[in-house]
Write a protein that holds these residues in place. Structure first.
Motif, PDB file in Angstrom:
ATOM      1  N   GLN A   1       0.829  -1.198   0.000  1.00 35.57           N
ATOM      2  CA  GLN A   1       0.000   0.000   0.000  1.00 35.57           C
ATOM      3  C   GLN A   1       0.868   1.255   0.000  1.00 35.57           C
ATOM      4  O   GLN A   1       1.908   1.318   0.664  1.00 35.57           O
ATOM      5  CB  GLN A   1      -0.908  -0.001   1.240  1.00 35.57           C
ATOM      6  CG  GLN A   1      -1.717   1.258   1.441  1.00 35.57           C
ATOM      7  CD  GLN A   1      -2.847   1.409   0.431  1.00 35.57           C
ATOM      8  OE1 GLN A   1      -3.207   0.475  -0.262  1.00 35.57           O
ATOM      9  NE2 GLN A   1      -3.396   2.610   0.342  1.00 35.57           N
ATOM     10  N   LEU A   2       0.439   2.261  -0.774  1.00 41.96           N
ATOM     11  CA  LEU A   2       1.112   3.552  -0.829  1.00 41.96           C
ATOM     12  C   LEU A   2       0.166   4.654  -0.383  1.00 41.96           C
ATOM     13  O   LEU A   2      -1.040   4.592  -0.635  1.00 41.96           O
ATOM     14  CB  LEU A   2       1.580   3.848  -2.260  1.00 41.96           C
ATOM     15  CG  LEU A   2       2.593   2.901  -2.885  1.00 41.96           C
ATOM     16  CD1 LEU A   2       2.879   3.325  -4.323  1.00 41.96           C
ATOM     17  CD2 LEU A   2       3.880   2.855  -2.071  1.00 41.96           C
ATOM     18  N   GLU A   3       0.745   5.682   0.258  1.00 41.99           N
ATOM     19  CA  GLU A   3      -0.013   6.853   0.676  1.00 41.99           C
ATOM     20  C   GLU A   3       0.742   8.109   0.247  1.00 41.99           C
ATOM     21  O   GLU A   3       1.977   8.103   0.162  1.00 41.99           O
ATOM     22  CB  GLU A   3      -0.191   6.872   2.198  1.00 41.99           C
ATOM     23  CG  GLU A   3      -0.907   5.665   2.780  1.00 41.99           C
ATOM     24  CD  GLU A   3      -2.376   5.575   2.406  1.00 41.99           C
ATOM     25  OE1 GLU A   3      -2.913   6.597   1.895  1.00 41.99           O
ATOM     26  OE2 GLU A   3      -2.974   4.508   2.614  1.00 41.99           O
ATOM     27  N   PRO A   4       0.025   9.199  -0.043  1.00 39.79           N
ATOM     28  CA  PRO A   4       0.711  10.466  -0.316  1.00 39.79           C
ATOM     29  C   PRO A   4       1.676  10.813   0.819  1.00 39.79           C
ATOM     30  O   PRO A   4       1.355  10.662   1.999  1.00 39.79           O
ATOM     31  CB  PRO A   4      -0.441  11.471  -0.412  1.00 39.79           C
ATOM     32  CG  PRO A   4      -1.607  10.650  -0.876  1.00 39.79           C
ATOM     33  CD  PRO A   4      -1.442   9.328  -0.179  1.00 39.79           C
ATOM     34  N   GLY A   5       2.857  11.246   0.456  1.00 35.63           N
ATOM     35  CA  GLY A   5       3.908  11.529   1.426  1.00 35.63           C
ATOM     36  C   GLY A   5       4.923  10.415   1.526  1.00 35.63           C
ATOM     37  O   GLY A   5       6.024  10.625   2.054  1.00 35.63           O
ATOM     38  N   ASP A   6       4.584   9.227   1.040  1.00 35.23           N
ATOM     39  CA  ASP A   6       5.523   8.100   1.048  1.00 35.23           C
ATOM     40  C   ASP A   6       6.589   8.278  -0.027  1.00 35.23           C
ATOM     41  O   ASP A   6       6.395   8.984  -1.027  1.00 35.23           O
ATOM     42  CB  ASP A   6       4.800   6.778   0.764  1.00 35.23           C
ATOM     43  CG  ASP A   6       3.946   6.290   1.916  1.00 35.23           C
ATOM     44  OD1 ASP A   6       4.134   6.770   3.039  1.00 35.23           O
ATOM     45  OD2 ASP A   6       3.080   5.414   1.671  1.00 35.23           O
ATOM     46  N   THR A   7       7.698   7.576   0.168  1.00 39.32           N
ATOM     47  CA  THR A   7       8.688   7.361  -0.883  1.00 39.32           C
ATOM     48  C   THR A   7       8.864   5.865  -1.030  1.00 39.32           C
ATOM     49  O   THR A   7       9.132   5.168  -0.042  1.00 39.32           O
ATOM     50  CB  THR A   7      10.042   8.015  -0.547  1.00 39.32           C
ATOM     51  OG1 THR A   7       9.882   9.437  -0.486  1.00 39.32           O
ATOM     52  CG2 THR A   7      11.081   7.691  -1.613  1.00 39.32           C
TER      53      THR A   7
ATOM     54  N   ASN B   1      10.711   6.691  -6.023  1.00 43.99           N
ATOM     55  CA  ASN B   1       9.726   7.706  -6.400  1.00 43.99           C
ATOM     56  C   ASN B   1       8.920   8.152  -5.189  1.00 43.99           C
ATOM     57  O   ASN B   1       8.457   7.313  -4.409  1.00 43.99           O
ATOM     58  CB  ASN B   1       8.754   7.164  -7.445  1.00 43.99           C
ATOM     59  CG  ASN B   1       9.432   6.739  -8.725  1.00 43.99           C
ATOM     60  OD1 ASN B   1       9.843   5.591  -8.856  1.00 43.99           O
ATOM     61  ND2 ASN B   1       9.567   7.665  -9.652  1.00 43.99           N
ATOM     62  N   PRO B   2       8.717   9.464  -5.020  1.00 42.82           N
ATOM     63  CA  PRO B   2       7.796   9.949  -3.985  1.00 42.82           C
ATOM     64  C   PRO B   2       6.360   9.791  -4.466  1.00 42.82           C
ATOM     65  O   PRO B   2       6.087   9.698  -5.663  1.00 42.82           O
ATOM     66  CB  PRO B   2       8.181  11.428  -3.857  1.00 42.82           C
ATOM     67  CG  PRO B   2       8.657  11.795  -5.227  1.00 42.82           C
ATOM     68  CD  PRO B   2       9.332  10.563  -5.771  1.00 42.82           C
ATOM     69  N   VAL B   3       5.437   9.778  -3.511  1.00 43.63           N
ATOM     70  CA  VAL B   3       4.010   9.688  -3.821  1.00 43.63           C
ATOM     71  C   VAL B   3       3.359  11.018  -3.451  1.00 43.63           C
ATOM     72  O   VAL B   3       3.456  11.463  -2.298  1.00 43.63           O
ATOM     73  CB  VAL B   3       3.340   8.532  -3.051  1.00 43.63           C
ATOM     74  CG1 VAL B   3       1.866   8.433  -3.437  1.00 43.63           C
ATOM     75  CG2 VAL B   3       4.055   7.209  -3.323  1.00 43.63           C
ATOM     76  N   HIS B   4       2.709  11.652  -4.407  1.00 48.13           N
ATOM     77  CA  HIS B   4       2.021  12.910  -4.197  1.00 48.13           C
ATOM     78  C   HIS B   4       0.533  12.732  -4.411  1.00 48.13           C
ATOM     79  O   HIS B   4       0.101  11.881  -5.202  1.00 48.13           O
ATOM     80  CB  HIS B   4       2.517  13.991  -5.170  1.00 48.13           C
ATOM     81  CG  HIS B   4       3.926  14.410  -4.962  1.00 48.13           C
ATOM     82  ND1 HIS B   4       4.519  15.409  -5.706  1.00 48.13           N
ATOM     83  CD2 HIS B   4       4.880  13.992  -4.077  1.00 48.13           C
ATOM     84  CE1 HIS B   4       5.769  15.586  -5.302  1.00 48.13           C
ATOM     85  NE2 HIS B   4       6.012  14.726  -4.316  1.00 48.13           N
ATOM     86  N   LEU B   5      -0.244  13.516  -3.734  1.00 47.92           N
ATOM     87  CA  LEU B   5      -1.679  13.593  -4.000  1.00 47.92           C
ATOM     88  C   LEU B   5      -1.898  14.598  -5.126  1.00 47.92           C
ATOM     89  O   LEU B   5      -1.271  15.659  -5.153  1.00 47.92           O
ATOM     90  CB  LEU B   5      -2.451  14.024  -2.755  1.00 47.92           C
ATOM     91  CG  LEU B   5      -3.977  14.052  -2.880  1.00 47.92           C
ATOM     92  CD1 LEU B   5      -4.535  12.653  -3.103  1.00 47.92           C
ATOM     93  CD2 LEU B   5      -4.582  14.662  -1.612  1.00 47.92           C
ATOM     94  N   GLU B   6      -2.769  14.262  -6.066  1.00 49.81           N
ATOM     95  CA  GLU B   6      -3.033  15.139  -7.196  1.00 49.81           C
ATOM     96  C   GLU B   6      -3.400  16.547  -6.712  1.00 49.81           C
ATOM     97  O   GLU B   6      -4.240  16.719  -5.828  1.00 49.81           O
ATOM     98  CB  GLU B   6      -4.192  14.574  -8.013  1.00 49.81           C
ATOM     99  CG  GLU B   6      -4.478  15.340  -9.301  1.00 49.81           C
ATOM    100  CD  GLU B   6      -5.598  14.707 -10.084  1.00 49.81           C
ATOM    101  OE1 GLU B   6      -5.582  14.796 -11.318  1.00 49.81           O
ATOM    102  OE2 GLU B   6      -6.514  14.133  -9.450  1.00 49.81           O
ATOM    103  N   GLY B   7      -2.700  17.523  -7.250  1.00 47.41           N
ATOM    104  CA  GLY B   7      -2.959  18.910  -6.879  1.00 47.41           C
ATOM    105  C   GLY B   7      -2.132  19.383  -5.710  1.00 47.41           C
ATOM    106  O   GLY B   7      -2.102  20.578  -5.423  1.00 47.41           O
ATOM    107  N   ASN B   8      -1.425  18.459  -5.034  1.00 45.60           N
ATOM    108  CA  ASN B   8      -0.590  18.808  -3.889  1.00 45.60           C
ATOM    109  C   ASN B   8       0.855  18.409  -4.156  1.00 45.60           C
ATOM    110  O   ASN B   8       1.141  17.640  -5.066  1.00 45.60           O
ATOM    111  CB  ASN B   8      -1.052  18.098  -2.620  1.00 45.60           C
ATOM    112  CG  ASN B   8      -2.410  18.600  -2.146  1.00 45.60           C
ATOM    113  OD1 ASN B   8      -2.886  19.603  -2.637  1.00 45.60           O
ATOM    114  ND2 ASN B   8      -3.009  17.904  -1.197  1.00 45.60           N
ATOM    115  N   ARG B   9       1.758  18.902  -3.325  1.00 46.05           N
ATOM    116  CA  ARG B   9       3.160  18.513  -3.428  1.00 46.05           C
ATOM    117  C   ARG B   9       3.474  17.273  -2.615  1.00 46.05           C
ATOM    118  O   ARG B   9       4.532  16.687  -2.748  1.00 46.05           O
ATOM    119  CB  ARG B   9       4.074  19.656  -2.979  1.00 46.05           C
ATOM    120  CG  ARG B   9       4.028  20.851  -3.923  1.00 46.05           C
ATOM    121  CD  ARG B   9       5.037  21.901  -3.508  1.00 46.05           C
ATOM    122  NE  ARG B   9       5.059  23.001  -4.444  1.00 46.05           N
ATOM    123  CZ  ARG B   9       5.814  23.034  -5.527  1.00 46.05           C
ATOM    124  NH1 ARG B   9       6.592  22.031  -5.821  1.00 46.05           N
ATOM    125  NH2 ARG B   9       5.772  24.085  -6.338  1.00 46.05           N
ATOM    126  N   ALA B  10       2.572  16.848  -1.747  1.00 44.30           N
ATOM    127  CA  ALA B  10       2.823  15.648  -0.927  1.00 44.30           C
ATOM    128  C   ALA B  10       1.494  15.051  -0.518  1.00 44.30           C
ATOM    129  O   ALA B  10       0.442  15.655  -0.665  1.00 44.30           O
ATOM    130  CB  ALA B  10       3.636  16.019   0.293  1.00 44.30           C
TER     131      ALA B  10
END
Length: 256
Positions: free
Chosen positions: A228-234, A247-256
């Motif tokens: 599982q991946l969440e925004p803010g993860d690498t 790769n970092p994981v970002h939420l669409e429209g956000n930087r993290a």
């Protein structure tokens, strides 16, 4: 040898990767022997997917543990599906999770074969010789979409859902390596890379009974485990002897 594609002044350039420097090349090593036209420091490189494939092939259930976990039948013969080039992104670039995605948003660590010659009706030995080198893929999936749609068009092919890289390694016994998946520095999975139901060369033999493979085509070989991946993860995928795709994981429209 390690070959990559990097962004230089906003344009893609093939390169040869050294320990501290990257040699910029005049063209693709898949098309001949390019000249060195300059260098950049490896630490400053902006990595692109190491190849943009003419056709992007992907294997589904190909590891016994993954098959057992899914309750699926073991494939009796090699089969492949297709993915979309728009989903590709490079090492270091963000995986963007769409705001509409709910539930399981997962990474799958995969070995990727890069085809180096035109091949049709290949023998097993010809299939081995057709592989130019190996890279690493992260098969990101939005599982709710996977179950809602008739095809995988959103769940596996949305923009940034297929990180690949950082380079193509031409001098490695890929099937003798170990694949490791880590999130935020914590190991989540480790498995023998070559513990497949059908290896890459068996797939190439079966595929080329019906279609022609061309230089630059890629074949993603499936995964044993997901995470599982969440925004803010690498998320880091390491295949020993090849490298680390991060790769970092970002939420669409956000930087993290």
């Amino acid at each position: 040898m390690r070959y990559a594609r990097v962004s230089v002044a906003g344009r893609p350039v093939w390169s040869r990767v050294g320990e501290s420097e990257i040699e910029l090349l005049s063209g693709s090593p898949l098309e001949g022997t390019p000249d060195v036209i300059g260098t950049v420091a490896r630490a400053t490189a902006v990595w692109l997917p190491p190849v943009v494939p003419p056709v992007f092939y992907a294997v589904g259930y190909n590891y016994p543990r993954h098959i057992a976990h899914a309750g699926a039948a073991t494939p009796e013969r090699p089969e492949v599906g297709y993915r979309a080039n728009n989903a590709l992104t490079g090492h270091g670039s963000p995986i963007v999770k769409p705001v509409e995605v709910e539930g399981r948003f997962e990474a799958e660590p995969e070995l990727v074969a890069v085809i180096g010659r035109t091949v049709r009706h290949a023998t097993y030995e010809e299939a081995r010789e057709s592989v130019f080198g190996w890279t690493i893929g992260n098969d990101v999936s939005a599982r709710a979409w996977q179950h809602q749609d008739r095809t995988f068009w959103r769940s596996k092919n949305s923009d940034t859902f297929k990180p690949m890289g950082p380079w193509i390694e031409t001098d490695v016994d890929a099937l003798a390596q170990t694949t490791t998946l880590s999130v935020n520095g914590s190991e989540r999975a480790r498995f023998p890379t070559g513990d497949m139901v059908h290896d890459p060369f068996a797939h190439i033999v079966e595929m080329t009974r019906h279609l022609t493979l061309h230089p630059g085509d890629v074949l993603w070989m499936g995964a044993e485990s997901t995470c599982q991946l969440e925004p803010g993860d690498t998320v880091d995928i390491e295949i020993s002897g090849i490298g680390v795709l991060s790769n970092p994981v970002h939420l669409e429209g956000n930087r993290a």
